[in-house]
Design a protein around this motif. Sequence first.
Motif: not given
Length: 164
Positions: A61, A67-72, A74-76, A79
């Motif tokens: 995680e 915030k979760k990584q995918s929320q903070y 947003a661009r792939p 990540r």
Amino acid sequence: MSEQTTASSLSELKNLVAGTPAAGESSAPREPKRDQFGRAYGTGRRKDAVARVWVKPGKGEIVINGKKQSQYFARPVLRMLIAQPFLVADRYQQFDVYATVAGGGLSGQAGAVRHGLSRALVNYEPALRGILKKAGFLTRDPRVVERKKYGKAKARRSFQFSKR
């Protein structure tokens, strides 16, 4: 005093130097740096962004500024940038990451988190230093925005020229 030896060729010099540790290095292996909760810390910087990163063993995680990584991020692409140290070190989904990041934009923040994450992984598991250093994740990217100069519209761009 130590005994002095001379080398007549480069290969002999290489053999002489190979047995001694380089300046600033000790021959003993590095010790892991962890706090009382079993976490390792690393500070990462990129452009104007500064990230404080903690890693500990877990399910993979990643939490950034609560915030979760995918929320903070947003661009792939951002990540993917953060996951690179785990993929290179073959430690994907093995560590939980908690990071606080401030300053700069999202791209600089992602770079700062990657840098801090790499440093935290080295503090947790010093054997990963060679792998991460070879990949270039432990080097702070020195590129920053150039300052604006007086008499210019931006750092280097001049004002539009008018003939009349």
